[in-house]
Design a protein around this motif. Sequence first.
Motif, PDB file in Angstrom:
ATOM      1  N   VAL A   1      -2.766  -4.098   0.466  1.00  0.00           N
ATOM      2  CA  VAL A   1      -2.895  -3.185  -0.667  1.00  0.00           C
ATOM      3  C   VAL A   1      -3.981  -2.162  -0.375  1.00  0.00           C
ATOM      4  CG1 VAL A   1      -2.160  -4.932  -2.353  1.00  0.00           C
ATOM      5  CG2 VAL A   1      -4.601  -4.677  -1.815  1.00  0.00           C
ATOM      6  N   ASP A   2      -3.934  -1.053  -1.118  1.00  0.00           N
ATOM      7  CA  ASP A   2      -5.059  -0.124  -1.105  1.00  0.00           C
ATOM      8  C   ASP A   2      -5.847  -0.324  -2.396  1.00  0.00           C
ATOM      9  OD1 ASP A   2      -3.708   1.181  -3.173  1.00  0.00           O
ATOM     10  OD2 ASP A   2      -3.064   2.861  -1.927  1.00  0.00           O
TER      11      ASP A   2
ATOM     12  N   ALA B   1      -8.732  -4.944   2.198  1.00  0.00           N
ATOM     13  CA  ALA B   1      -8.168  -3.948   1.275  1.00  0.00           C
ATOM     14  C   ALA B   1      -8.532  -2.516   1.645  1.00  0.00           C
ATOM     15  CB  ALA B   1      -8.554  -4.241  -0.170  1.00  0.00           C
ATOM     16  N   LYS B   2      -8.805  -2.274   2.932  1.00  0.00           N
ATOM     17  CA  LYS B   2      -8.869  -0.925   3.488  1.00  0.00           C
ATOM     18  C   LYS B   2      -9.849   0.014   2.775  1.00  0.00           C
ATOM     19  CE  LYS B   2      -5.238   0.345   5.672  1.00  0.00           C
ATOM     20  NZ  LYS B   2      -3.893   0.799   6.119  1.00  0.00           N
TER      21      LYS B   2
ATOM     22  N   GLN C   1      -3.672  -0.762  -5.901  1.00  0.00           N
ATOM     23  CA  GLN C   1      -3.069  -2.064  -6.213  1.00  0.00           C
ATOM     24  C   GLN C   1      -4.100  -3.188  -6.201  1.00  0.00           C
ATOM     25  OE1 GLN C   1      -1.737  -0.551  -3.221  1.00  0.00           O
ATOM     26  NE2 GLN C   1       0.182   0.350  -3.924  1.00  0.00           N
TER      27      GLN C   1
ATOM     28  N   GLN D   1       0.820  -1.219   0.000  1.00  0.00           N
ATOM     29  CA  GLN D   1       0.000   0.000   0.000  1.00  0.00           C
ATOM     30  C   GLN D   1       0.855   1.272   0.000  1.00  0.00           C
ATOM     31  OE1 GLN D   1      -2.287  -0.066   3.641  1.00  0.00           O
ATOM     32  NE2 GLN D   1      -0.623   0.851   4.812  1.00  0.00           N
TER      33      GLN D   1
END
Length: 280
Positions: free
Chosen positions: A141-142, A167-168, A145, A110
């Motif tokens: 990852v964010d 994945a936030k 990605q 990220q």
Amino acid sequence: MTQTPRIDAHHHLWRYDPAAFGWIDPASAIARDYDIDALAGALATRKIAGTIAVQARQVPDETRMLLDAGAGCAAICGVVGWIDLRAPDIVERLLADAAPLLVGYRHVVQDEPDADFLLGDAFVRGVRAVAAQGLRYDLLVDHRQLATVPAFLDRVGAGRFVLDHAAKPAIAAGGWQPWAERVAAVAACPGVMCKVSGLVTEADHARWTADDLERYLDHVFASFGPERLMWGSDWPVCLLAADYGTVHDVIASYVARHCPAAADGIFGGHALAFYGVDPR
């Protein structure tokens, strides 16, 4: 009937150093040491039997620090460390790192400015080497990605992969797309797991409520299915928004309302099976 041990699939430990932890605000609640004694206190609040300790710094010493912590803390049943996956001698480095508690690796993708970082030839080669050693890989990852994860998994081939922190998603801002469609695309990849972790810190730290998480949880549970999910606290990072018990309880409440039969798996069984570990 024997009850499945309760497992926290994602937490950290550190000796705080402002230079080494530039992502931590020096004035924040987590700008201090978090050791195995602090961990034991947190686990006791919800009778958690075992944990997976995950890297927080991208230096080789991080893996050794976590393994040493595991040697002194029976609750730690697995370590996800860090290694330079792009190193030309990655196979030799993996063999040198090998330890009974070491179950996998993670790279903080990220923070990489390149949205296609996962697709780099050297990185793909490194993750293939991790998989060839029978180890797991945690995907951090964010949403940038996240778009490349299906292609990355296709290039790497066989392996055991888990998506950290769903994945936030940008919960505080009410963000939905492109996160939602990209998470669904990753979930369509066979066998990939997902950690229901780190969500409170993506919400408004001071004002979040369980309702703020609901539609994101709905989407993750519908996309992956309860059988491919595992709970993690993301302690002590979670302390920016909530204490350990609250982080546990908000997910436990959701599971109790929507898929109570899956609770043993989400809160222990799936992490034990995925990482191939047993409670110590």
